[in-house]
Scaffold this motif. Sequence first.
Motif, PDB file in Angstrom:
ATOM      1  N   TYR A   4       0.822  -1.195   0.000  1.00 23.31           N
ATOM      2  CA  TYR A   4       0.000   0.000   0.000  1.00 23.31           C
ATOM      3  C   TYR A   4       0.862   1.253   0.000  1.00 23.31           C
ATOM      4  O   TYR A   4       1.923   1.305   0.603  1.00 23.31           O
ATOM      5  N   GLU A   5       0.377   2.281  -0.708  1.00 17.60           N
ATOM      6  CA  GLU A   5       0.994   3.591  -0.623  1.00 17.60           C
ATOM      7  C   GLU A   5       0.495   4.251   0.655  1.00 17.60           C
ATOM      8  O   GLU A   5      -0.671   4.124   1.016  1.00 17.60           O
ATOM      9  N   SER A   7       0.375   7.637   3.522  1.00  9.56           N
ATOM     10  CA  SER A   7       0.579   9.010   3.968  1.00  9.56           C
ATOM     11  C   SER A   7       0.840   8.939   5.465  1.00  9.56           C
ATOM     12  O   SER A   7       0.099   8.293   6.197  1.00  9.56           O
ATOM     13  N   ASP A  32       8.936   6.431  -0.752  1.00 11.81           N
ATOM     14  CA  ASP A  32       7.807   6.933  -1.541  1.00 11.81           C
ATOM     15  C   ASP A  32       6.643   7.422  -0.684  1.00 11.81           C
ATOM     16  O   ASP A  32       5.576   7.758  -1.216  1.00 11.81           O
ATOM     17  N   ALA A  33       6.841   7.456   0.620  1.00 14.49           N
ATOM     18  CA  ALA A  33       5.750   7.869   1.506  1.00 14.49           C
ATOM     19  C   ALA A  33       5.464   9.360   1.345  1.00 14.49           C
ATOM     20  O   ALA A  33       6.347  10.157   0.994  1.00 14.49           O
ATOM     21  N   GLU A  34       4.225   9.714   1.584  1.00 15.20           N
ATOM     22  CA  GLU A  34       3.816  11.108   1.661  1.00 15.20           C
ATOM     23  C   GLU A  34       3.817  11.481   3.141  1.00 15.20           C
ATOM     24  O   GLU A  34       2.977  11.015   3.902  1.00 15.20           O
ATOM     25  N   THR A  78      -3.334  11.850   0.347  1.00 13.03           N
ATOM     26  CA  THR A  78      -3.797  11.329  -0.946  1.00 13.03           C
ATOM     27  C   THR A  78      -3.587   9.829  -1.102  1.00 13.03           C
ATOM     28  O   THR A  78      -4.018   9.259  -2.104  1.00 13.03           O
ATOM     29  N   LYS A  79      -2.942   9.192  -0.137  1.00  9.64           N
ATOM     30  CA  LYS A  79      -2.610   7.776  -0.283  1.00  9.64           C
ATOM     31  C   LYS A  79      -3.693   6.876   0.317  1.00  9.64           C
ATOM     32  O   LYS A  79      -4.577   7.321   1.034  1.00  9.64           O
ATOM     33  N   ASP A  80      -3.593   5.582   0.000  1.00 14.27           N
ATOM     34  CA  ASP A  80      -4.604   4.615   0.439  1.00 14.27           C
ATOM     35  C   ASP A  80      -4.647   4.451   1.947  1.00 14.27           C
ATOM     36  O   ASP A  80      -5.721   4.352   2.545  1.00 14.27           O
ATOM     37  N   ARG A 155      -7.765   5.212   4.593  1.00 13.83           N
ATOM     38  CA  ARG A 155      -8.148   6.625   4.564  1.00 13.83           C
ATOM     39  C   ARG A 155      -9.636   6.829   4.287  1.00 13.83           C
ATOM     40  O   ARG A 155     -10.283   7.676   4.916  1.00 13.83           O
TER      41      ARG A 155
END
Length: 287
Positions: A4-5, A7, A32-34, A78-80, A155
Amino acid sequence: MSSYEISVLLPAKNEVISIGGTVDRIFNLFPDAEVIVVDDGSTDSTASVAEKYGALVIRHPYSKGNGAAIKTGLRAATKDIVVCMDADGQHRPEDIGALLDKVNEGYDMVVGARDHEGQAGLHRSLANGFYNRFASWMVGHKIGDLTSGFRAVRRTKFLEFISLLPNKFSYPTTITMSFFRAGYSVAYIPITVLQRAEGSKSHINLWKDGLRFLLIIFKVGTLFSPLKLFIPISFAYLLLGIGYYAYTFSVDHRLSSISVFLWSTSVTVFLIGLVSEQITQLMYKNN
């Protein structure tokens, strides 16, 4: 490791000492984390240090509270998967992977549960133990750590309850009980909590915020299962009425008006609880 992406939300108020290292460690583990730092009215250089280390910084013009910072970050994410953690150095970024692995098993929220050593003092440990047991009774599920701010949440499901989250502390209490109420899957994993960075201060007042925690449990409890609150109160009035009747009958051989009042109050409280339960079912009919 979860695919998973993510945040990562870091509510921060005057955390210049620890914020840079925390953000840097997160990026080292998850390039790649926000990473979103919500500067909640800091009077030091927390925001500029966080930006220096690559975080997206959102500033509050004045301090609105930990919960308000979480809501600001949640709207910007904005991430999952959203990972919430403290910016004071107590939560280890290395534990994020374990939370994500558990989410990958199908859970909607995974909470990092502290042990007794991870609690800030005996008094707070005892208070949290009471909150955990009381909230567990309210929701009908074992709650490992009601007030932990370290968690990974889907999220879209988190956003469903954003209007219920308080602006001050204790957003974890609200979101945990709300997830259980909605029937979402919640898991707990043990984590190691470090000492707060030297110079970093807790913004929690044990008595004031402790009372707020308790009130939120009652508030969310009435949204979750009103009868669990109203029935014990109704039963207590019923027993008081019976007890007082037994006393007055043994002394004066009469039925006291106070006993009648207590019994009628018992019925009234029960009926209010019943109506509240029906309203709750209508509110959550789509969950």
